[in-house]
Design a protein around this motif. Structure first.
Motif: not given
Length: 137
Positions: A86-99
């Motif tokens: 995995a390469n992580h490109t951006r942080s996320k604090k709330d909401g949802h993520v979609f894979a």
């Protein structure tokens, strides 16, 4: 099987598993992809309040593995994960993520999946590669 039945089946087999613990839900499927959604809450945060990379990898492997069962011959083969990166490109604090998982390579023995994790605005959060193997039962 129609789209809704496929999604219901994928979600039903995840009860009482890691996917259930992380609130991962399969939300879309097509001829060459499967998409899952995960809420970004304190349950999947690092101590500093952003999405933990390990939670992203768990999401990626979950959707890639489920896609393997949908798009490969699981009547005759057991599918197992060999490697994930995995390469992580951006942080996320709330909401949802979609894979969303799609084949990069669909061999008879090994398969290579690309799993793109995005936010609600389709901004890239992580990109993962999952290698699976088909073992004759």
């Amino acid at each position: 099987m129609d789209k809704e039945k496929i999604l219901q089946r994928c979600n039903a087999i995840c009860r009482n598993t890691l996917m259930d613990t992380l609130d991962i839900e399969f939300v879309n499927v097509g001829e060459d992809f499967l998409t899952a959604r995960m809420p970004v809450t304190s349950k999947v945060h690092q101590p500093d309040g952003v999405l933990h990379g390990g939670a992203s990898v768990a999401l990626a492997e979950s959707v890639g593995s489920a896609a393997s069962y949908l798009f490969l011959d699981t009547d005759n083969f057991a599918i197992r994960g060999l490697e994930i990166s995995a390469n992580h490109t951006r942080s996320k604090k709330d909401g949802h993520v979609f894979a969303t998982a799609r084949f990069l390579h669909k061999g008879r023995t090994t398969q290579l999946w690309e799993i793109r994790i995005t936010d609600e605005e389709n901004k890239l959060i992580s990109i993962c590669k999952l290698t699976t193997i088909a073992l004759k039962k």
